[in-house]
Design a protein around this motif. Structure first.
Motif, PDB file in Angstrom:
ATOM      1  N   GLY A 169       0.720  -1.134  -0.029  1.00 19.62           N
ATOM      2  CA  GLY A 169      -0.039   0.056  -0.027  1.00 19.62           C
ATOM      3  C   GLY A 169       0.871   1.328  -0.103  1.00 19.62           C
ATOM      4  O   GLY A 169       0.583   2.357  -0.586  1.00 19.62           O
ATOM      5  N   ILE A 170       1.880   1.257   0.871  1.00 15.61           N
ATOM      6  CA  ILE A 170       2.837   2.442   0.792  1.00 15.61           C
ATOM      7  C   ILE A 170       3.417   2.674  -0.605  1.00 15.61           C
ATOM      8  O   ILE A 170       3.599   3.641  -1.226  1.00 15.61           O
ATOM      9  N   HIS A 171       3.814   1.542  -1.192  1.00 14.44           N
ATOM     10  CA  HIS A 171       4.546   1.754  -2.504  1.00 14.44           C
ATOM     11  C   HIS A 171       3.459   2.176  -3.595  1.00 14.44           C
ATOM     12  O   HIS A 171       3.881   3.093  -4.531  1.00 14.44           O
ATOM     13  N   LEU A 172       2.176   1.841  -3.417  1.00 10.61           N
ATOM     14  CA  LEU A 172       1.181   2.122  -4.245  1.00 10.61           C
ATOM     15  C   LEU A 172       0.930   3.700  -4.350  1.00 10.61           C
ATOM     16  O   LEU A 172       0.510   4.382  -4.939  1.00 10.61           O
ATOM     17  N   TRP A 173       1.263   4.369  -2.884  1.00 17.64           N
ATOM     18  CA  TRP A 173       1.049   5.701  -2.690  1.00 17.64           C
ATOM     19  C   TRP A 173       2.173   6.697  -3.517  1.00 17.64           C
ATOM     20  O   TRP A 173       1.642   7.497  -4.072  1.00 17.64           O
ATOM     21  N   ALA A 178       7.575   6.062  -0.498  1.00 17.29           N
ATOM     22  CA  ALA A 178       8.129   4.562  -0.154  1.00 17.29           C
ATOM     23  C   ALA A 178       9.596   4.903   0.162  1.00 17.29           C
ATOM     24  O   ALA A 178      10.105   4.109   1.221  1.00 17.29           O
ATOM     25  N   LEU A 179      10.353   5.613  -0.545  1.00 15.39           N
ATOM     26  CA  LEU A 179      11.888   5.467  -0.316  1.00 15.39           C
ATOM     27  C   LEU A 179      11.967   6.333   0.958  1.00 15.39           C
ATOM     28  O   LEU A 179      13.207   5.857   1.447  1.00 15.39           O
ATOM     29  N   ARG A 180      11.376   7.121   1.084  1.00 17.08           N
ATOM     30  CA  ARG A 180      11.519   7.892   2.266  1.00 17.08           C
ATOM     31  C   ARG A 180      11.185   6.960   3.708  1.00 17.08           C
ATOM     32  O   ARG A 180      12.005   7.111   4.674  1.00 17.08           O
ATOM     33  N   LEU A 333      12.901  -4.884  -1.223  1.00 18.25           N
ATOM     34  CA  LEU A 333      12.800  -5.964  -2.037  1.00 18.25           C
ATOM     35  C   LEU A 333      11.689  -6.101  -2.704  1.00 18.25           C
ATOM     36  O   LEU A 333      11.489  -6.502  -4.063  1.00 18.25           O
ATOM     37  N   ILE A 334      10.310  -5.771  -2.306  1.00 16.43           N
ATOM     38  CA  ILE A 334       9.088  -5.553  -3.392  1.00 16.43           C
ATOM     39  C   ILE A 334       9.183  -4.283  -4.120  1.00 16.43           C
ATOM     40  O   ILE A 334       8.929  -4.848  -5.076  1.00 16.43           O
ATOM     41  N   TYR A 335       9.805  -3.388  -3.603  1.00 15.47           N
ATOM     42  CA  TYR A 335      10.273  -2.403  -4.815  1.00 15.47           C
ATOM     43  C   TYR A 335      10.930  -3.034  -5.978  1.00 15.47           C
ATOM     44  O   TYR A 335      10.721  -2.890  -7.091  1.00 15.47           O
ATOM     45  N   ALA A 336      12.061  -3.622  -5.762  1.00 16.36           N
ATOM     46  CA  ALA A 336      12.861  -4.086  -6.480  1.00 16.36           C
ATOM     47  C   ALA A 336      12.273  -5.230  -7.529  1.00 16.36           C
ATOM     48  O   ALA A 336      12.246  -4.964  -8.788  1.00 16.36           O
ATOM     49  N   GLY A 366       2.484  -4.720 -10.940  1.00 17.35           N
ATOM     50  CA  GLY A 366       3.741  -5.467 -10.913  1.00 17.35           C
ATOM     51  C   GLY A 366       4.002  -5.283  -9.241  1.00 17.35           C
ATOM     52  O   GLY A 366       5.020  -6.214  -8.858  1.00 17.35           O
ATOM     53  N   LEU A 367       3.452  -4.592  -8.634  1.00 17.59           N
ATOM     54  CA  LEU A 367       3.453  -4.750  -7.360  1.00 17.59           C
ATOM     55  C   LEU A 367       2.475  -5.928  -6.540  1.00 17.59           C
ATOM     56  O   LEU A 367       2.694  -6.598  -5.669  1.00 17.59           O
TER      57      LEU A 367
END
Length: 495
Positions: A169-173, A178-180, A333-336, A366-367
């Motif tokens: 969910g944070i990655h979708l935001w 996400a990186l912060r 790793l989810i990001y990658a 992709g997520l």
């Protein structure tokens, strides 16, 4: 045109040297617009944090199991050799990332150097690593949540599901957010490792390093190498756990400001931090409590701080920080994995719909797809060690192919513009290539079943590529355009 209906390019109309099976998408059909990431979201600090985040959980647990394979001396030598391999590989990838700053990362490098088959082989190996590793880490998170008695929860599928739902969910935001988040959690974990090291070194006893009983039947066995020379080789996969994942930094290329300059600096900085953390963590944990006491521990740093088995304030702090480290690695790793899947899908190697991005420029399928697969594997298997061993097997294949890509491009395209050049050139990448092959063979010494499982997944993926997707590649994808331009330039130079 709609996705999946792009017209095929006849051989006579294809760019010189291009694969005639590639099916292009016209720039005006909206194909790439619906598959674009948010550019300029990442700077040097966020990328350095990303590189450390991939790996930091490995400092808290997992590496100590290598003591059962090689003892203190065997694991120390293995970690040193693997540190050399990763350092050489990072410098090699830094050059490739500056040349080809795309979301494809290792797959893109291999596509340029080794062709479509090489690109797919590399991308598949990377996907195996980045799908299996988060699944395994979700199990570790569940164990930590249960041991810390957080919210009264027990390790099980609800905890694994919560991990995937919350952090995806944070990655979708958005990638910047996400990186912060990843940087903050990683900083907490790194600070805890340094605090641990300071505390553990106060109880350091060199005599306890080699307290594992010697197997006198093993060739070359002694107190420092209790399982002999072969134990060094068997400990390779565990020496990798101090660095496994740092190679994923180039996957952020399309979301980076000035990637040709930023990526090499961030990768070198991340590798420097990881080498320091590996050294102090390994020596402090084994010297404070002894190799024998922590070789089977699920939480070796906490074990090292509890000589009488009773929790202390400091051991509890490190325990909570270990959870932070797991979250950082799981999250990154989810990001990658999502970016590797995005790039392969965008170029047609995998179903194209998987590369669609949301209004916030996040590759939502992709997520969600690898996240769903990872959750299913975690809930069904529950075998974190086996999944990590499969991930390591995939990683070593990708390392060898990425190092080979550097060698091939240096030999075949010496005049290619290189904003960053690898120190040592081909010698550096050759060292990474040989050591990666050695680590690949070592995985069979540790867990043959995991290696064969990975090979089975590989076989299915290759059948899909051979029979279907290699005839439906997208020429307008960045990695394919780079390859087509290189082929055209080579054709012109021959004329």
């Amino acid at each position: 045109m709609a996705d999946g209906t792009e017209s095929r390019t006849p051989l006579s109309d294809a760019p010189p040297g291009a694969d005639a099976s590639v099916s292009p998408s016209s720039p005006d059909d909206g194909y790439l617009e619906r598959r674009s990431l948010r550019r300029g979201s990442s700077g040097p600090l966020l990328l350095t944090g990303l590189g450390v985040a991939y790996v930091v959980s490995g400092d808290f647990s997992g590496w100590n199991l290598g003591l059962q394979e090689g003892g203190f001396g065997g694991l120390a030598i293995a970690a040193l050799i693997m540190g050399v391999m990763y350092t050489c590989m990072v410098f090699s990838l830094a050059e490739l990332a500056a040349i080809l700053p795309t979301a494809g990362g290792g797959y893109g490098f291999a596509r340029r150097a080794l062709g479509t088959w090489g690109g797919f082989l590399t991308g598949t190996a990377i996907l195996i690593e980045y799908v299996l590793a988060p699944a395994a880490i979700s199990l570790f998170i569940g164990d930590y949540v249960e041991s810390l008695k957080l919210f009264g929860l027990e390790s099980g599928w609800p905890v694994y599901l919560a991990c995937f739902v919350i952090f995806i969910g944070i990655h979708l935001w958005g990638v910047g957010e996400a990186l912060r988040f990843s940087l903050i959690v990683t900083a907490i974990a790194v600070a805890a490792l340094l605090i641990f090291a300071v505390a553990a070194f106060t109880d350091f006893d060199a005599g306890s390093l080699n307290d594992i009983p010697v197997d006198h039947d093993a060739f070359g066995a002694n107190s420092w190498l209790p399982f002999g020379i072969l134990g060094i080789w068997a400990a390779f996969p565990f020496g990798m756990w101090f660095f496994l994942g740092v190679e994923g930094v180039p996957l952020a290329a399309e979301e980076t400001r000035d990637p040709a300059r930023t990526l090499p600096k961030a990768m070198a900085a991340a590798m420097g931090v990881l080498l320091l953390l590996a050294l102090v963590t390994f020596l402090a944990a084994t010297g404070a409590r002894g190799s024998a006491a922590i070789q089977e521990a699920g939480n070796p740093l906490v074990e090292a701080l509890q000589p009488d088995g009773e929790p202390t304030v400091l051991s509890r702090i490190v325990n909570y920080a270990g959870l932070a480290g797991l979250v950082a690695s799981f999250f990154s790793l989810i990001y990658a994995g999502s970016r590797q899947l995005f790039a392969l899908s965008r170029a047609g190697y995998l179903p194209r719909f998987l590369s669609l991005t949301s209004r916030r420029k996040a590759p939502y399928l992709g997520l969600l797809v690898p996240g769903g697969l990872g959750f299913a594997l975690a809930a069904w298997s529950g075998d974190s060690a086996r999944m990590l061993n499969v991930a390591v097997f995939g990683a070593t294949i990708s390392y060898a192919l990425m190092a080979l890509s550097h060698i091939v491009l240096r030999r075949r395209e010496p005049l290619l513009h290189r904003p960053y050049r690898t120190p040592g050139g081909v010698l550096t990448s050759s060292v990474a290539f040989v050591l990666a092959l050695s680590a690949l063979v070592a995985t069979f010494l540790v867990d043959k079943d995991a290696a064969f499982i990975a090979l089975g997944v590989y076989a299915v993926a290759l059948a899909y590529f051979a029979l279907y997707s290699r005839h439906r590649l997208v020429a307008s994808a960045p990695e394919e355009e780079f390859a087509a331009l290189a082929a055209a330039e080579a054709e012109l130079s021959r004329d």
